[in-house]
Design a protein around this motif. Structure first.
Motif, PDB file in Angstrom:
ATOM      1  N   GLY A  15      92.669  28.538   7.654  1.00  0.00           N
ATOM      2  CA  GLY A  15      91.565  28.222   6.754  1.00  0.00           C
ATOM      3  C   GLY A  15      90.547  27.309   7.398  1.00  0.00           C
ATOM      4  N   GLY A  16      90.807  26.929   8.654  1.00  0.00           N
ATOM      5  CA  GLY A  16      89.902  26.043   9.378  1.00  0.00           C
ATOM      6  C   GLY A  16      89.886  26.381  10.859  1.00  0.00           C
ATOM      7  N   ILE A  17      89.756  25.352  11.678  1.00  0.00           N
ATOM      8  CA  ILE A  17      89.658  25.531  13.123  1.00  0.00           C
ATOM      9  C   ILE A  17      90.794  24.801  13.824  1.00  0.00           C
ATOM     10  CG2 ILE A  17      88.293  24.988  15.188  1.00  0.00           C
ATOM     11  CD1 ILE A  17      85.775  25.421  13.569  1.00  0.00           C
ATOM     12  N   LEU A  18      91.432  25.492  14.744  1.00  0.00           N
ATOM     13  CA  LEU A  18      92.415  24.874  15.635  1.00  0.00           C
ATOM     14  C   LEU A  18      91.690  24.558  16.934  1.00  0.00           C
ATOM     15  CD1 LEU A  18      95.365  24.047  16.204  1.00  0.00           C
ATOM     16  CD2 LEU A  18      95.732  26.352  17.124  1.00  0.00           C
ATOM     17  N   ARG A  26      91.932  37.177  11.496  1.00  0.00           N
ATOM     18  CA  ARG A  26      90.533  37.137  11.939  1.00  0.00           C
ATOM     19  C   ARG A  26      89.586  36.543  10.899  1.00  0.00           C
ATOM     20  NH1 ARG A  26      89.341  43.023  14.735  1.00  0.00           N
ATOM     21  NH2 ARG A  26      90.883  42.915  16.410  1.00  0.00           N
ATOM     22  N   ASP A  27      89.925  36.690   9.626  1.00  0.00           N
ATOM     23  CA  ASP A  27      88.976  36.344   8.572  1.00  0.00           C
ATOM     24  C   ASP A  27      88.993  34.878   8.142  1.00  0.00           C
ATOM     25  OD1 ASP A  27      88.181  38.988   8.519  1.00  0.00           O
ATOM     26  OD2 ASP A  27      89.618  39.530   6.948  1.00  0.00           O
ATOM     27  N   ASP A  28      90.038  34.123   8.491  1.00  0.00           N
ATOM     28  CA  ASP A  28      90.119  32.749   7.973  1.00  0.00           C
ATOM     29  C   ASP A  28      90.783  31.799   8.970  1.00  0.00           C
ATOM     30  OD1 ASP A  28      89.559  30.875   5.999  1.00  0.00           O
ATOM     31  OD2 ASP A  28      91.438  31.188   4.929  1.00  0.00           O
ATOM     32  N   PHE A  29      90.545  32.026  10.240  1.00  0.00           N
ATOM     33  CA  PHE A  29      91.178  31.191  11.269  1.00  0.00           C
ATOM     34  C   PHE A  29      90.378  31.303  12.552  1.00  0.00           C
ATOM     35  CE2 PHE A  29      94.503  30.992  14.724  1.00  0.00           C
ATOM     36  CZ  PHE A  29      94.711  29.617  14.650  1.00  0.00           C
TER      37      PHE A  29
END
Length: 275
Positions: free
Chosen positions: A112-115, A148-151
């Motif tokens: 749901g965010g960025i790693l 692909r859609d939320d990460f």
């Protein structure tokens, strides 16, 4: 909570980073248009949102990544918009099979965010097949493909080392196709960073102090090495200045409020500001 316009304004208000700002703005525009196309039932061309940030330390990579995660959240591209920062130690374990578990935990936390993986090249040490970093990479690649859609994954590090990292695995090369270069700050930008840092910390610079800064930072900039730490060097210098100011004020029996907030010429006269 900041809205999208405020976040973009904060991005554009960062010192320097003109090329980075342009690249991020282009990404924002692209995502806005893709969103409009989807909403109108048009074909949405599949694209990778994962990024490579490369450059020396202290050039704002983490700061920009954190802002981008919030911006993408406001745009509806990421459901949560958090930034999860890790390095090799946050992904790789010391036993067979444990690295995949540890890496998946980081991925789940960032979903749901960025790693944001700092010094990502350390995951591919010399291509050693027995290194557990390969297991972390394989786990990451699968998660990037399945979500692909939320990460989003951003890998970051030194320019040359990051190029070697991406080339070390065909899967990395296919998923990371957007590269953003973080240049070293100029002498003038380093001075401005110091001024902003002082202001945000509740200090004021005496006029003669401001006159000394360009020459001081010019030496720091001209003597920089390949691993120059940019804003971190300024932070280290700022902390030395605050210590020197404190030692000076300690000799005053009852310093005034003005004394407590003022950084004098003597405070910044530190022999080796980059030590």
């Amino acid at each position: 909570m900041n809205n999208l316009e405020e976040l973009i304004e904060e991005l554009n208000g960062l010192v320097g980073l003109e090329g980075v700002k342009k690249d991020i703005t282009n990404l924002i525009h692209l995502q806005e248009v893709r969103k409009m196309r989807r909403e109108r039932g048009m074909v949405d061309v599949p694209m990778s949102n994962h990024l490579v940030f490369y450059g020396n330390p202290g050039t704002g990579k983490t700061t920009v990544a954190r802002l981008l995660s919030k911006i993408y959240n406001k745009m509806g591209l990421l459901s949560k918009g958090q930034l999860v920062e890790v390095d090799r130690s946050g992904l790789v374990a010391g036993y067979v099979g444990q690295t995949a578990i540890k890496t998946k935990e980081a991925i789940d936390k960032a979903m749901g965010g960025i790693l944001f993986i700092d010094e990502a090249y350390t995951l591919s040490y010399g291509g050693n097949e027995n290194d557990f970093g390969r297991e972390a990479i394989d786990t990451l690649l699968k998660a990037m493909e399945d979500n692909r859609d939320d990460f989003i994954v951003i890998v970051a590090g030194y320019t040359e080392l990051m190029a070697g990292f991406i080339d070390s695995n065909p899967g990395l090369k296919s998923r990371f196709n957007k590269y953003i270069s973080f240049e070293d700050y100029t002498n003038e930008e380093l001075v401005l960073i110091f001024k902003v840092m002082s202001q945000k910390s509740g200090y004021e610079l005496a006029s003669e102090t401001e006159d000394e800064l360009p020459e001081l930072f010019d030496k720091l900039y001209s003597d920089r090495e390949d691993n120059f730490a940019n804003a971190r060097e300024v932070r280290n210098f700022f902390e030395k200045v605050i210590i020197k100011q404190a030692n000076r004020l300690y000799e005053i029996e009852n310093p005034s409020n003005e004394d407590l907030i003022t950084i004098t010429k003597d405070d910044v006269m530190i022999e080796e500001i980059s030590e």
